[in-house]
Design an enzyme around this catalytic site. Structure first.
Site, PDB file in Angstrom:
ATOM      1  N   LYS A   1       0.917  -1.281  -0.009  1.00 40.14           N
ATOM      2  CA  LYS A   1       0.309   0.039   0.047  1.00 40.14           C
ATOM      3  C   LYS A   1       0.794   1.164   0.170  1.00 40.14           C
ATOM      4  O   LYS A   1       1.977   1.088   0.465  1.00 40.14           O
ATOM      5  CB  LYS A   1      -0.947  -0.023   1.292  1.00 40.14           C
ATOM      6  CG  LYS A   1      -0.425  -0.131   2.609  1.00 40.14           C
ATOM      7  CD  LYS A   1       0.034   1.340   2.910  1.00 40.14           C
ATOM      8  CE  LYS A   1       0.897   1.280   4.566  1.00 40.14           C
ATOM      9  NZ  LYS A   1       1.409   2.587   4.969  1.00 40.14           N
TER      10      LYS A   1
ATOM     11  N   ASP B   1      -2.718  -2.046   9.439  1.00 42.90           N
ATOM     12  CA  ASP B   1      -2.892  -1.755   8.147  1.00 42.90           C
ATOM     13  C   ASP B   1      -3.106  -3.389   7.682  1.00 42.90           C
ATOM     14  O   ASP B   1      -3.508  -3.481   6.426  1.00 42.90           O
ATOM     15  CB  ASP B   1      -1.306  -1.645   7.660  1.00 42.90           C
ATOM     16  CG  ASP B   1      -0.923   0.012   7.795  1.00 42.90           C
ATOM     17  OD1 ASP B   1      -1.632   0.674   7.746  1.00 42.90           O
ATOM     18  OD2 ASP B   1       0.550  -0.013   7.722  1.00 42.90           O
TER      19      ASP B   1
END
Ligand code: C5P
Length: 310
Positions: A12, A146
């Site tokens: 990401k 995350d």
């Protein structure tokens, strides 16, 4: 009969990362916009009858990954993911987990979180738990801030610790150049440096908002616009801990990137390009600048964690 199940999870980049004052647990509330990129961690899960969890590791061919510091014991997030899933579903089997790393270690791109997400999906299938995607997402949030996004993928707004996700609209494909460093940065250290620099915050987290310009640029698929409005509150702290990152950002600017930003808590710098061709040109400039230890290109948004068939 034992069978091997394989899952892959994406990296990401944070397009916006706005950080509030830490809570009682030391976690910081965030307003963030995630985009999933096509660098992948792959986890292969093969059930074991003896109840043990064992980890082995490889680096994907050509990936900018130094995996020498990755633990292969119970402190590894993939190990924790398998253990949490087994305890939750009363699984008595163990598992051999084989990680193939394609995301820089401690690079601010959620490589460890992707290992956890891929381990959850691979083990859920290999152990035949019947766990739903929503149930796996709830376990993901227990493993790290995350991990839910690694599972979710695509583009999403993250609130709370970054784990409360809302899908966001995005059009087309964005092309990135990722400049990595062989030395990692510790996420807690970067957050602590931000707190040290800010002292007492004047603004309450509830006043923070998702940046409308980011949302508009995503919806129109406009890399030039998106490049102008990338923000990351952890960028200054990351640069003060690793001053070389300022040189990488300057080199990206000189290479005519649409914008460049430290990814998450760093030290990877993500530079946005207008096209795949433009990304290759920026990558060549960044390599020549010798400000990074490795330079790769990637695109997003891409899917979240999925099973991979042979
Ligand atoms: O959740 P994760 O294990 O990835 O977080 C690592 C560390 O980063 C936490 O222990 C915390 O110190 C810091 N962190 C934070 N606020 C967040 C996410 C992470 O302070 N929203």
């Amino acid at each position: 009969m034992t069978r091997t199940v394989r899952a892959k999870a994406p990296a990401k980049v944070n397009l916006q990362l706005t950080v509030g004052a830490p809570d009682a647990d030391g976690y910081h509330p965030l307003v963030t916009v995630f985009q999933a990129l096509d660098l992948w961690e792959t986890v292969e899960a093969t059930p074991r009858e003896d109840g043990e969890i064992r980890l082995t590791l490889d680096v994907a061919a050509g990936a900018p990954v130094d995996a020498s510091g990755v633990p292969l014991d119970a402190s590894n997030l993939a190990w924790k993911a398998a253990d949490l899933l087994a305890r939750t579903y009363g699984i008595t089997d163990g598992v051999d987990l084989h990680l193939v790393k394609g995301i820089p270690v401690a690079g601010g791109m959620a490589g460890g979180s992707a290992d956890a997400a891929a381990a959850l999906v691979a083990c859920a299938e290999a152990w035949d738990t019947g766990a739903s995607r929503a149930e796996l997402a709830a376990l993901a949030a227990q493993l790290g801030a995350d991990v839910p996004f690694s599972l979710h993928g695509h583009t999403a707004v993250g609130l709370g610790r970054g784990d409360q996700l809302t899908p966001a609209m995005s059009h087309g494909e964005f092309h990135w150049v990722l400049a990595t460093q062989s030395r990692g940065l510790s996420t807690p250290t970067v957050f602590a440096e931000l707190d040290r620099r800010i002292g007492v915050r004047e603004q309450a987290w509830s006043d923070f908002e998702v940046d409308r310009e980011v949302m508009t640029a995503l919806m129109s698929g406009d890399a030039v616009e998106l490049g102008r409005c990338l923000t990351n509150d952890l960028e200054g702290p990351a640069i003060s801990l690793m001053p070389r990152l300022g040189d990488v950002l300057d080199a990206a600017d000189a290479a005519d990137a649409c914008g460049a930003i430290v990814s998450g808590s760093g030290p990877t710098v993500a530079a946005l390009a207008r096209s795949r061709q433009h990304a290759l040109s920026i990558a060549a400039h960044l390599r020549a600048s010798r400000t990074a230890d490795a330079v790769v290109t990637a695109s997003g948004p891409v899917t979240g964690t999925v099973l991979v068939q042979d």
